[in-house]
Design a protein around this motif. Structure first.
Motif, PDB file in Angstrom:
ATOM      1  N   ALA A 147       1.176  18.679  -6.519  1.00  0.00           N
ATOM      2  CA  ALA A 147       2.332  18.296  -5.693  1.00  0.00           C
ATOM      3  C   ALA A 147       1.635  16.199  -4.957  1.00  0.00           C
ATOM      4  O   ALA A 147       3.066  15.787  -4.270  1.00  0.00           O
ATOM      5  CB  ALA A 147       1.875  18.964  -3.825  1.00  0.00           C
ATOM      6  N   TYR A 148       1.025  15.959  -5.277  1.00  0.00           N
ATOM      7  CA  TYR A 148       0.966  14.854  -5.436  1.00  0.00           C
ATOM      8  C   TYR A 148       0.749  13.735  -6.847  1.00  0.00           C
ATOM      9  O   TYR A 148       0.211  12.704  -7.010  1.00  0.00           O
ATOM     10  CB  TYR A 148      -0.993  14.639  -5.230  1.00  0.00           C
ATOM     11  CG  TYR A 148      -0.757  14.862  -3.880  1.00  0.00           C
ATOM     12  CD1 TYR A 148      -1.095  15.131  -2.861  1.00  0.00           C
ATOM     13  CD2 TYR A 148      -2.116  16.296  -4.093  1.00  0.00           C
ATOM     14  CE1 TYR A 148      -1.620  15.256  -1.626  1.00  0.00           C
ATOM     15  CE2 TYR A 148      -2.694  17.262  -2.963  1.00  0.00           C
ATOM     16  CZ  TYR A 148      -2.228  16.509  -1.630  1.00  0.00           C
ATOM     17  OH  TYR A 148      -2.418  17.297  -0.564  1.00  0.00           O
ATOM     18  N   GLN A 149       1.330  14.318  -7.026  1.00  0.00           N
ATOM     19  CA  GLN A 149       1.788  14.215  -8.727  1.00  0.00           C
ATOM     20  C   GLN A 149       3.321  13.194  -9.034  1.00  0.00           C
ATOM     21  O   GLN A 149       3.894  14.064  -8.787  1.00  0.00           O
ATOM     22  CB  GLN A 149       1.633  14.321 -10.041  1.00  0.00           C
ATOM     23  CG  GLN A 149       0.105  15.148 -10.300  1.00  0.00           C
ATOM     24  CD  GLN A 149      -0.322  16.302 -11.028  1.00  0.00           C
ATOM     25  OE1 GLN A 149       0.665  16.550 -11.856  1.00  0.00           O
ATOM     26  NE2 GLN A 149      -2.180  16.134 -10.711  1.00  0.00           N
ATOM     27  N   GLY A 150       3.633  12.383  -9.699  1.00  0.00           N
ATOM     28  CA  GLY A 150       4.670  12.157 -10.510  1.00  0.00           C
ATOM     29  C   GLY A 150       5.767  11.119  -9.771  1.00  0.00           C
ATOM     30  O   GLY A 150       6.843  11.066 -10.197  1.00  0.00           O
ATOM     31  N   ALA A 151       4.819  10.459  -8.778  1.00  0.00           N
ATOM     32  CA  ALA A 151       5.885   9.005  -7.649  1.00  0.00           C
ATOM     33  C   ALA A 151       6.741   8.191  -8.282  1.00  0.00           C
ATOM     34  O   ALA A 151       5.491   7.702  -9.349  1.00  0.00           O
ATOM     35  CB  ALA A 151       5.073   9.039  -6.425  1.00  0.00           C
ATOM     36  N   THR A 152       7.918   7.604  -7.756  1.00  0.00           N
ATOM     37  CA  THR A 152       8.085   6.581  -8.472  1.00  0.00           C
ATOM     38  C   THR A 152       8.196   5.476  -8.326  1.00  0.00           C
ATOM     39  O   THR A 152       8.490   4.336  -7.866  1.00  0.00           O
ATOM     40  CB  THR A 152       9.429   6.877  -9.261  1.00  0.00           C
ATOM     41  OG1 THR A 152      10.493   7.312  -7.807  1.00  0.00           O
ATOM     42  CG2 THR A 152       9.400   7.849 -10.718  1.00  0.00           C
ATOM     43  N   PHE A 153       7.497   6.143  -6.637  1.00  0.00           N
ATOM     44  CA  PHE A 153       7.268   4.503  -5.478  1.00  0.00           C
ATOM     45  C   PHE A 153       7.253   5.076  -4.641  1.00  0.00           C
ATOM     46  O   PHE A 153       7.234   6.498  -3.859  1.00  0.00           O
ATOM     47  CB  PHE A 153       9.428   3.833  -4.941  1.00  0.00           C
ATOM     48  CG  PHE A 153       9.418   2.832  -4.399  1.00  0.00           C
ATOM     49  CD1 PHE A 153       9.237   1.943  -4.756  1.00  0.00           C
ATOM     50  CD2 PHE A 153       9.345   3.368  -2.805  1.00  0.00           C
ATOM     51  CE1 PHE A 153       9.115   0.404  -3.802  1.00  0.00           C
ATOM     52  CE2 PHE A 153      10.038   2.294  -2.148  1.00  0.00           C
ATOM     53  CZ  PHE A 153       8.986   1.264  -2.787  1.00  0.00           C
ATOM     54  N   THR A 154       6.684   4.875  -3.675  1.00  0.00           N
ATOM     55  CA  THR A 154       5.675   4.700  -1.803  1.00  0.00           C
ATOM     56  C   THR A 154       6.270   4.648  -1.183  1.00  0.00           C
ATOM     57  O   THR A 154       6.562   3.739  -0.928  1.00  0.00           O
ATOM     58  CB  THR A 154       4.534   4.584  -2.506  1.00  0.00           C
ATOM     59  OG1 THR A 154       3.812   4.854  -3.324  1.00  0.00           O
ATOM     60  CG2 THR A 154       3.793   4.848  -1.173  1.00  0.00           C
ATOM     61  N   VAL A 155       5.956   4.947   0.393  1.00  0.00           N
ATOM     62  CA  VAL A 155       6.490   4.195   1.342  1.00  0.00           C
ATOM     63  C   VAL A 155       5.335   4.658   2.527  1.00  0.00           C
ATOM     64  O   VAL A 155       4.930   6.060   1.958  1.00  0.00           O
ATOM     65  CB  VAL A 155       7.588   5.367   2.242  1.00  0.00           C
ATOM     66  CG1 VAL A 155       7.881   5.124   3.272  1.00  0.00           C
ATOM     67  CG2 VAL A 155       8.869   4.897   1.215  1.00  0.00           C
ATOM     68  N   THR A 156       4.947   3.421   2.885  1.00  0.00           N
ATOM     69  CA  THR A 156       3.371   3.980   3.917  1.00  0.00           C
ATOM     70  C   THR A 156       3.941   3.377   5.391  1.00  0.00           C
ATOM     71  O   THR A 156       4.190   2.841   5.158  1.00  0.00           O
ATOM     72  CB  THR A 156       2.306   3.597   3.773  1.00  0.00           C
ATOM     73  OG1 THR A 156       1.335   3.251   4.453  1.00  0.00           O
ATOM     74  CG2 THR A 156       2.709   1.534   2.688  1.00  0.00           C
ATOM     75  N   ASN A 157       3.572   4.053   6.426  1.00  0.00           N
ATOM     76  CA  ASN A 157       4.249   3.881   7.595  1.00  0.00           C
ATOM     77  C   ASN A 157       2.918   3.944   8.255  1.00  0.00           C
ATOM     78  O   ASN A 157       2.147   5.175   8.632  1.00  0.00           O
ATOM     79  CB  ASN A 157       4.936   4.869   8.238  1.00  0.00           C
ATOM     80  CG  ASN A 157       5.296   4.871   9.428  1.00  0.00           C
ATOM     81  OD1 ASN A 157       4.748   3.632   9.937  1.00  0.00           O
ATOM     82  ND2 ASN A 157       6.729   5.422   9.707  1.00  0.00           N
ATOM     83  N   LEU A 158       2.706   2.312   9.511  1.00  0.00           N
ATOM     84  CA  LEU A 158       1.292   2.583  10.012  1.00  0.00           C
ATOM     85  C   LEU A 158       2.221   1.922  11.193  1.00  0.00           C
ATOM     86  O   LEU A 158       1.107   1.234  12.113  1.00  0.00           O
ATOM     87  CB  LEU A 158       0.711   1.456   9.346  1.00  0.00           C
ATOM     88  CG  LEU A 158      -0.461   1.476   8.446  1.00  0.00           C
ATOM     89  CD1 LEU A 158      -1.436   0.476   8.090  1.00  0.00           C
ATOM     90  CD2 LEU A 158      -1.346   2.829   9.011  1.00  0.00           C
ATOM     91  N   GLY A 159       3.427   2.726  11.549  1.00  0.00           N
ATOM     92  CA  GLY A 159       3.782   2.317  13.068  1.00  0.00           C
ATOM     93  C   GLY A 159       3.453   3.295  14.262  1.00  0.00           C
ATOM     94  O   GLY A 159       3.329   2.488  14.828  1.00  0.00           O
ATOM     95  N   MET A 160       2.930   4.162  13.761  1.00  0.00           N
ATOM     96  CA  MET A 160       2.014   4.682  14.992  1.00  0.00           C
ATOM     97  C   MET A 160       1.391   4.823  15.456  1.00  0.00           C
ATOM     98  O   MET A 160       0.355   4.689  16.726  1.00  0.00           O
ATOM     99  CB  MET A 160       2.017   5.976  14.014  1.00  0.00           C
ATOM    100  CG  MET A 160       1.190   6.473  13.408  1.00  0.00           C
ATOM    101  SD  MET A 160       1.424   6.061  11.333  1.00  0.00           S
ATOM    102  CE  MET A 160       2.953   6.635  11.423  1.00  0.00           C
ATOM    103  N   ALA A 161       0.412   3.261  14.277  1.00  0.00           N
ATOM    104  CA  ALA A 161      -0.917   2.377  14.675  1.00  0.00           C
ATOM    105  C   ALA A 161      -0.505   1.673  16.169  1.00  0.00           C
ATOM    106  O   ALA A 161      -1.625   0.695  16.026  1.00  0.00           O
ATOM    107  CB  ALA A 161      -1.635   2.591  13.853  1.00  0.00           C
ATOM    108  N   GLY A 162       0.356   0.694  15.934  1.00  0.00           N
ATOM    109  CA  GLY A 162       1.140  -0.149  16.475  1.00  0.00           C
ATOM    110  C   GLY A 162       1.169  -1.403  15.854  1.00  0.00           C
ATOM    111  O   GLY A 162       1.161  -2.405  16.783  1.00  0.00           O
ATOM    112  N   ILE A 163       0.968  -1.575  14.507  1.00  0.00           N
ATOM    113  CA  ILE A 163       1.090  -1.895  13.687  1.00  0.00           C
ATOM    114  C   ILE A 163       2.762  -3.426  13.196  1.00  0.00           C
ATOM    115  O   ILE A 163       3.435  -2.562  13.225  1.00  0.00           O
ATOM    116  CB  ILE A 163       0.423  -1.544  12.482  1.00  0.00           C
ATOM    117  CG1 ILE A 163      -1.007  -1.075  12.070  1.00  0.00           C
ATOM    118  CG2 ILE A 163       0.317  -3.283  11.253  1.00  0.00           C
ATOM    119  CD1 ILE A 163      -1.912  -2.406  12.659  1.00  0.00           C
ATOM    120  N   ASP A 164       2.258  -5.135  13.490  1.00  0.00           N
ATOM    121  CA  ASP A 164       3.515  -5.231  13.620  1.00  0.00           C
ATOM    122  C   ASP A 164       4.373  -5.203  12.081  1.00  0.00           C
ATOM    123  O   ASP A 164       5.485  -5.742  11.704  1.00  0.00           O
ATOM    124  CB  ASP A 164       3.314  -6.669  14.569  1.00  0.00           C
ATOM    125  CG  ASP A 164       3.457  -6.327  15.690  1.00  0.00           C
ATOM    126  OD1 ASP A 164       3.809  -5.378  16.761  1.00  0.00           O
ATOM    127  OD2 ASP A 164       2.709  -6.979  16.396  1.00  0.00           O
TER     128      ASP A 164
END
Length: 233
Positions: A147-164
């Protein structure tokens, strides 16, 4: 050492860079070595918010979110910009035909990135459901290694932490990663008039060995265009 100094030091904690923390450290060190460039863009998601309110939700299904819309917009943009949907291995850029999105999930002990496979084929509602299931499975430690293998691109979201805004580290051998920030009401100018809009900032970090600034900018513009015209999602 005085008694007071010994007492103060007794509360210190040490975290060894091994296991999950060690794997993260090695991967991030490898990502940091790449000649990376970061570019950002502000996105008005007011229309996207309104569009989400009109979407029917089946019983027991997850309500579509802005994150699901970002994933959908990103997947579609990657399908149209294959140089960004690529892996850099042994000085060869391998453009991938399918979009497998890695989704960063924060745990107390570190960061895990389960993969949404064939993301470009999945509508927003399905992405919302799969995102919810993957995040829950990750936090419960119930997902298999695949389930953690084979990604071709990553999205990471810190919006819930209030980061601008922030600049994430590449996840090699991927050549790009997208950082999603918080949504805030901001004053904007539309047709010469002040208005209030729901805005977020997307930051793209990319490996300059694999892709140049202009095509990377076109990709980020494509993500923005789809989010600001949610009928295209």
């Amino acid at each position: 050492m005085s008694g007071a100094e010994a007492e103060a030091g007794a509360g210190n904690a040490s975290i060894a860079l091994k296991g999950l923390r060690g794997a993260i450290a090695r991967n991030m060190a490898a990502g940091w070595q790449a000649p990376r460039v970061a570019i950002g863009i502000d996105v008005d998601i007011s229309a996207c918010r309104q569009w989400l309110r009109t979407q029917a939700v089946a019983e027991g299904q997850a309500r579509p979110t802005i994150t699901a819309c970002v994933l959908r917009a990103t997947a579609l943009a990657l399908a149209g910009h294959p140089r960004m949907n690529a892996l850099l291995k042994d000085n060869v850029v391998e453009c991938q035909s399918a979009v497998h999105l890695g989704l960063a999930v924060a745990l107390d002990e570190g960061l895990m990135v389960p993969v949404i496979r064939d993301a470009e084929t999945k509508p927003v509602a399905q992405l919302a459901q799969e995102t919810r299931a993957l995040a829950a499975g990750t936090r419960a430690g119930q997902l298999p290694p695949r389930a953690y293998q084979g990604a071709t691109f990553t999205v990471t979201n810190l919006g819930m932490a209030g980061i601008d805004w922030f600049t994430p580290v590449l996840n090699p051998p991927q050549v790009g990663i997208l950082g999603v920030s918080s949504v805030r009401e901001r004053a904007v100018v539309r047709d010469g008039q002040l208005a209030i809009a729901a805005m977020t900032t997307l930051t793209l970090v990319f490996d300059h060995r694999a892709i140049d600034g202009y095509p990377a900018a076109l990709f980020l513009q494509a993500v923005k265009a789809r989010l600001e015209a949610p009928g295209s999602l």
